[in-house]
Design an enzyme around this catalytic site. Structure first.
Site, PDB file in Angstrom:
ATOM      1  N   GLU A  57      30.539  42.867  46.878  1.00  0.00           N
ATOM      2  CA  GLU A  57      30.394  41.532  47.470  1.00  0.00           C
ATOM      3  C   GLU A  57      31.249  40.535  46.712  1.00  0.00           C
ATOM      4  O   GLU A  57      31.541  40.713  45.529  1.00  0.00           O
ATOM      5  CB  GLU A  57      28.922  41.093  47.500  1.00  0.00           C
ATOM      6  N   ARG A 113      21.036  41.912  39.215  1.00  0.00           N
ATOM      7  CA  ARG A 113      21.023  42.777  40.408  1.00  0.00           C
ATOM      8  C   ARG A 113      21.917  42.213  41.518  1.00  0.00           C
ATOM      9  O   ARG A 113      21.610  42.323  42.697  1.00  0.00           O
ATOM     10  CB  ARG A 113      19.591  43.013  40.910  1.00  0.00           C
ATOM     11  N   CYS A 146      36.167  44.696  42.751  1.00  0.00           N
ATOM     12  CA  CYS A 146      36.699  45.831  41.988  1.00  0.00           C
ATOM     13  C   CYS A 146      36.716  45.619  40.480  1.00  0.00           C
ATOM     14  O   CYS A 146      36.361  46.530  39.723  1.00  0.00           O
ATOM     15  CB  CYS A 146      38.087  46.211  42.486  1.00  0.00           C
ATOM     16  N   HIS A 187      44.236  45.575  42.618  1.00  0.00           N
ATOM     17  CA  HIS A 187      43.031  46.400  42.690  1.00  0.00           C
ATOM     18  C   HIS A 187      42.914  47.257  41.440  1.00  0.00           C
ATOM     19  O   HIS A 187      43.908  47.783  40.933  1.00  0.00           O
ATOM     20  CB  HIS A 187      43.057  47.298  43.927  1.00  0.00           C
ATOM     21  N   ASP A 234      36.601  55.443  41.984  1.00  0.00           N
ATOM     22  CA  ASP A 234      36.744  54.055  42.446  1.00  0.00           C
ATOM     23  C   ASP A 234      35.461  53.638  43.156  1.00  0.00           C
ATOM     24  O   ASP A 234      35.185  54.072  44.266  1.00  0.00           O
ATOM     25  CB  ASP A 234      37.939  53.935  43.390  1.00  0.00           C
TER      26      ASP A 234
END
Length: 275
Positions: free
Chosen positions: A39, A64, A69, A107, A122
């Site tokens: 998210e 939590r 990435c 990334h 990943d």
């Protein structure tokens, strides 16, 4: 604050062995992507993304929350290294949208050396991310619990592809040059603050399900794939805020990394007005 491996394992619901092995790596990988959602809510909220160990652990484990990435794979790397895996970070150029020119390295992914072979891990590429490590081999179809992938050799680089509708869809290209925290610090700042960044204009969330299904959210469009497929658009922002908690298991009560309903509605309203 040192990294708390036990808290991380509890967060992903993993109770298996921690000795470095392919079985352990595979089980950890799937547990992570099924427990910690991808998210980008903090980017939408115009909050800074911090990559220090303490910040990542507090946000993704204690609060939590999820992340993208640089947070997800940094957390996974910390856990792997503490368990004794030989793992390091790499960087990739995202090509899923078929850009007209070579994109920057935005990334983060991981390379794990294990049992005489190299594996790509990943847990932070969102909807198309791996749910299991794949071996660094060219032109071999490799199945995971949530999809079929292939690596193609591009000389000094590799191209990761996902099979969709009997075709291989390119996801990203990467080389095996080790990346350092400063590399990720710069790239993280770019993707979270650049005015044209995809993360600044779209609310994104994704989580795999243990049964092979998947949950996906782009702005107000929610999709469930698997045995009980579902697609719907949530016009009510309060319902969308609740969906993030119920379906994606997003924690919102933390003193630092929590997100109030009012904050969320204000951020989404700004996003809508900018479309």
């Amino acid at each position: 604050m040192p990294f708390d491996l036990h808290a991380y394992l509890a967060r992903i619901g993993y109770t298996g062995a921690t000795r470095p092995s392919l079985a352990t790596l595979s089980q950890l990988h799937q547990a992570h992507v099924c427990a910690i959602p991808f998210e980008n809510l903090d980017v939408i909220l115009d909050r800074s993304i911090h990559l220090e160990t303490e910040a990542i652990q507090e946000k993704l484990v204690v609060a939590r929350r999820g992340g993208y990435c640089y947070e997800q794979n940094a957390l996974f790397l910390l856990a792997l290294q503490q368990m004794g895996f030989e793992a390091r970070g790499l960087a990739a150029r995202v090509v899923i949208a078929q850009p007209p020119s070579v994109p920057p390295r935005t990334h983060m992914l991981l390379l794990v050396q294990l049992e005489g072979a190299f594996w790509i891990a990943d847990v932070g590429f969102g909807g198309p991310t791996l749910s299991a490590p794949i071996r660094l081999l060219a032109d071999r179809s490799q199945a995971t619990p949530h999809g079929e992938y292939q690596l193609q050799s591009l000389g000094e680089e590799w191209l990761l592809c996902l099979r969709r509708h009997d075709e291989w869809q390119p996801l990203y290209r990467f080389d095996l040059v080790t990346q350092f925290p400063s590399d990720y610090l710069m790239a993280n700042h770019f993707v979270s603050t650049w005015p044209h960044s995809h993360f600044r204009h779209h609310l994104l969330a994704a989580r795999y399900l243990p049964d092979g299904g998947q949950l996906s959210l782009e702005n107000r469009r929610f999709s469930r794939y698997g045995t009980e497929p579902e697609r719907r658009t949530l016009d009510d922002l309060r319902a969308l805020y609740q969906l993030l908690q119920d379906a994606f298991r997003l924690g919102v009560k933390h003193s630092l990394y929590g997100v109030s309903e009012e904050e969320f509605i204000q951020a989404m309203t700004r996003l809508d007005s900018a479309q």
